[in-house]
Design a protein around this motif. Sequence first.
Motif, short mmCIF file in Angstrom:
data_model
loop_
_atom_site.label_atom_id
_atom_site.label_comp_id
_atom_site.label_asym_id
_atom_site.label_seq_id
_atom_site.Cartn_x
_atom_site.Cartn_y
_atom_site.Cartn_z
N GLU A 189 -6.86 1.69 -6.67
CA GLU A 189 -6.21 2.98 -6.69
C GLU A 189 -7.25 4.07 -6.53
OE1 GLU A 189 -4.08 2.34 -10.38
OE2 GLU A 189 -5.51 3.59 -11.48
N GLY A 190 -6.91 5.08 -5.75
CA GLY A 190 -7.83 6.18 -5.49
C GLY A 190 -7.09 7.50 -5.56
N LYS B 169 -11.63 9.99 -6.96
CA LYS B 169 -11.72 8.91 -7.95
C LYS B 169 -11.39 7.60 -7.23
CE LYS B 169 -9.58 11.71 -11.64
NZ LYS B 169 -8.41 11.73 -12.56
N LEU B 170 -11.88 6.49 -7.75
CA LEU B 170 -11.58 5.19 -7.13
C LEU B 170 -11.79 4.08 -8.15
CD1 LEU B 170 -10.90 3.70 -4.45
CD2 LEU B 170 -13.35 3.54 -4.04
N VAL C 180 0.85 -1.18 0.00
CA VAL C 180 0.00 0.00 0.00
C VAL C 180 0.89 1.23 0.00
CG1 VAL C 180 -1.86 1.20 1.21
CG2 VAL C 180 -1.68 -1.29 1.36
N HIS C 181 0.58 2.16 -0.89
CA HIS C 181 1.35 3.40 -0.96
C HIS C 181 0.40 4.58 -1.07
CE1 HIS C 181 4.23 0.33 -2.27
NE2 HIS C 181 5.16 1.13 -1.79
N LEU D 189 -3.05 0.06 -3.97
CA LEU D 189 -2.94 -1.24 -3.31
C LEU D 189 -2.55 -2.29 -4.32
CD1 LEU D 189 -3.55 -3.44 -1.10
CD2 LEU D 189 -5.86 -3.50 -2.04
N SER D 190 -1.58 -3.11 -4.00
CA SER D 190 -1.25 -4.29 -4.78
C SER D 190 -1.12 -5.48 -3.84
CB SER D 190 0.10 -4.12 -5.51
OG SER D 190 0.02 -3.12 -6.49
#
Lengths: 304, 304, 304, 304
Positions: free
Chosen positions: D201-202, D261-262, D166-167, D192-193
């Motif tokens: 991704e957001g 955005k998400l 997570v970044h 997130l991966s």
Amino acid sequence: MTDGSNIGRRSLIAGGVAAVAGTGLAAQASASTLPPNELKGYSLPLSAKGEANIVGAPPWNYVGDLVGVEFWTTPEAAQAALPAGLTPDPTTSGHGYALFIDWQFTTGDRQDYLDPVRSQYSEFLVLLDARFQTTNVAWCPFIWVDNDASLARGWFQGFPKKIGQVHQTRAYAVGSKAAPVLGAGGTFAGTLSAAGRRLAEGQVTLANTIPNLPALSRPIVNLRHFPRLKAGQYDNPAVHELTLSILDGVQLGTTWAGTSKLQFFPAPGEELADLRIMRTGQGFRSTLSYSVSDLRILTGPDAG
Amino acid sequence: MTDGSNIGRRSLIAGGVAAVAGTGLAAQASASTLPPNELKGYSLPLSAKGEANIVGAPPWNYVGDLVGVEFWTTPEAAQAALPAGLTPDPTTSGHGYALFIDWQFTTGDRQDYLDPVRSQYSEFLVLLDARFQTTNVAWCPFIWVDNDASLARGWFQGFPKKIGQVHQTRAYAVGSKAAPVLGAGGTFAGTLSAAGRRLAEGQVTLANTIPNLPALSRPIVNLRHFPRLKAGQYDNPAVHELTLSILDGVQLGTTWAGTSKLQFFPAPGEELADLRIMRTGQGFRSTLSYSVSDLRILTGPDAG
Amino acid sequence: MTDGSNIGRRSLIAGGVAAVAGTGLAAQASASTLPPNELKGYSLPLSAKGEANIVGAPPWNYVGDLVGVEFWTTPEAAQAALPAGLTPDPTTSGHGYALFIDWQFTTGDRQDYLDPVRSQYSEFLVLLDARFQTTNVAWCPFIWVDNDASLARGWFQGFPKKIGQVHQTRAYAVGSKAAPVLGAGGTFAGTLSAAGRRLAEGQVTLANTIPNLPALSRPIVNLRHFPRLKAGQYDNPAVHELTLSILDGVQLGTTWAGTSKLQFFPAPGEELADLRIMRTGQGFRSTLSYSVSDLRILTGPDAG
Amino acid sequence: MTDGSNIGRRSLIAGGVAAVAGTGLAAQASASTLPPNELKGYSLPLSAKGEANIVGAPPWNYVGDLVGVEFWTTPEAAQAALPAGLTPDPTTSGHGYALFIDWQFTTGDRQDYLDPVRSQYSEFLVLLDARFQTTNVAWCPFIWVDNDASLARGWFQGFPKKIGQVHQTRAYAVGSKAAPVLGAGGTFAGTLSAAGRRLAEGQVTLANTIPNLPALSRPIVNLRHFPRLKAGQYDNPAVHELTLSILDGVQLGTTWAGTSKLQFFPAPGEELADLRIMRTGQGFRSTLSYSVSDLRILTGPDAG
């Protein structure tokens, strides 16, 4: 001794950080040596669109939180770590800094920070006082990062980067037992590991603010070095030149300083611990930003 | 068209692997260009003892398990991925290989494999058919590894390595539902990710043994490229030369072949998926070893 | 003393590995305690489709390459590491094994090995001789893996897994300076790190084959333990029971044995190095496979 | 509908964060069920000194930077993700939050933040509006972290944690092209991966400050679940109970909100993308801290 003034400074911010720059030369337009119809890009892999390269062309913009420790190794160890062309600074023999930095970077005007898995990295480096001719400089013998693009940018500047795992204590905007105060009494740590071995750890306990970032008072000299693999040519590198880092637009946040601790640990394939820590001095914690778009070559055919 | 024979082969093993070598020249002793009293080492960081460099001087010895997929992209995509100096092979336009390899390496006679965290890495690369002048070669447009020493060795040869995460199905010496048979009917997969995004995945289902490793039938050409950072010189790299890999003492284990699947996925900062997979051919799985201690330079001032 | 025979063995392979099994009881169909309309899955996260859980329901199939070192710590250290319910084996006081294993696993009949990034992991564990009542058993005080699904499966069996980085020397099907011979004279190493600190390293030099895998001569006892977080209940775990591992269908590859070395290193939050290595015995290297679909509970309300 | 008031709140900070707490019960001293002479520790591995456990006993203190996105999935998808015992909130059907958090934690009064490699982690979680009986709650169907101690603490509370990467974009105390402004116009991302695949991704673009942290307006309900491995008992978990998280001493920093955005992406072994994003609402960025030392059990034998 000129303390870098003959090298020139592009910016000298209120905080006293010495940002070293080229001597007022406009960048010369140079005829490209790239063949016609060459693939595009600044670095490998060159490609059809020029988007795949590990690092695009500068400017490279950086911002980071920094935990730093001033230290003294033995004069002998410091001297042994200097490349040809640099000499010890007799007035500060054995003096250096260990720095842990949590960076975010972007190339040009791109918002690379919106893909943080690609645009963040952590770094540990050592700087040793030295002289180039009569100029006081800092030499970087060892540096680790956890990101391949950063490794590549480092090599292009001469920073001898290897991959390591670097962590530093974070400060937060609300109080918690889980974080130090970013102020008097707060203690911050930094750690470095590579190949699953702890190589360095430092601590600083903050006491008061200071106007300058101690570690950036001298321009940084590196060794750009790219070897040949041709048999018989291993000792005849294709690129081998001392360089002077040029940092544009350096900005420094509030810098706290205080006491410090530092340890280097031995490991196979590493010589960091040969810089035996005799004592530490000031510890500090700050935030800084700058850009890189140029490099001064000090030795070799491209010098000037 | 000479199929590499004018380049010379140092070894041509029974399995048919073409190990390409210099034209019988003994390595010439060359006067070193390193300054007197220079730090020691082959690559950065040079250091007092010469033990800290990310990669020591060759020979570099490798052994690895390989899962490979033959594929065809469009002739246009393949051509667009070639550097200046290489041309498409008109007889095999768009043809290439995707290879997943789990490597173990050592420098010289050292038992580096006794510190496996430092001496193992996994790799994914693409090879595309091409021609250098009248010679059939394979061009490596993209390659990823999970180890910084391997990245450095790659750059010194011209392999455009970036850091990625590569995994392949393993075979074991006892039966299990948890592993495929290393034989007819066994299915092996390889996967590549970088920055937390899946970039490639391949599968091979074995049917029969074959005498050769298809992917090594042509010598590999790379582009050694080390840019300048001096303002105005970004397009004037310090090193920019086509190279020909020389693999000594290639040994090949039993090679199984069969059917295959392959997918490339788009991602920011990558152009791998521009090599659109039109169809796949033979899939294969083998083990190979070789050493590297030389490189032939095909273009530029060091060519010869 | 019964050496496990009153516990029962499901399989006893030619190699002499003791695969310990339930006492012939058919698995009882038990009324589920899951509420009507509950989400699906065996473990967290339960979900609509039951595919998201970190681990699906058994059987779990494993195959792995193993590097092992027999060692003796002090009787005091070994005894201090035993849980309530186990006692030292007075005939082998302080005796144990350190094992490095590179695993591949799959759940049921799925070909999980075709997504190797999810189905491979590496493991380090310690086993200490002990007795449960009059039965000779092996107790696992510490174990690390590099995969969350494996961590979860471990916890469900009572293996006290934490995340670590484990590497072992690999053997290959062709000769190379980069790999040891899988045979007399070959030396294999294993290493463990966690949180960037080296915790253990071992080496074995092979001399001859042996019929048994020494480390699996005793059934493994673990402590299933799941704490409560309710205030005042921290010492009143929800689950706290000694368990006996049941390994089905154990298969053992050729097992080589010879001499060995082993070191444990201290680190914050770890007690591994409290098992001070007094001497080592046999080193060994093998491949094994088995399945897990059952667990015997030795103590507590579910015992039987 | 009582909006949590019958559950009780230990703290209700000025920012409006609902920290949910037990109903004023003093923690009952309970007789320990641990056997005499048991090893020490709160969680596995229990050990001689009690220092090796993956997580020590509470209190656990947390501080983190948070990037959050409000979203709506379909009512059907939201309902399908609820465990038995929770029902959709008919007034907010399909409403939820996706949160990316960069945490630092410590146990009790220890300065764990001085070993940052062990005390920092990043987290991604989803919260869905739901009801427990007549109380509005938030249900956490999926959550990933990059640290094993955090995974363990999560499981003890019922958070169904798996390991992921997570970044999130970071803000810094000085201006830079490499970081967004922490203020109007600044854009922050989270990603997130897991297993090398991008899962989420957001992005949020800040417009104005708000007094509350939207995502914490409802108490969080989880499912503590610890399965049995005994054959025939896979559907009869040893622990299976709905829980209510209790957050003590919640503090909230300046909270910025704006647009968002998400995206969720499908992957093997994941059901996150089944929560199809129909639209997003408020995006927000804040810093929060709290402690955990208790848990309310809502269902099962320990309820109350």
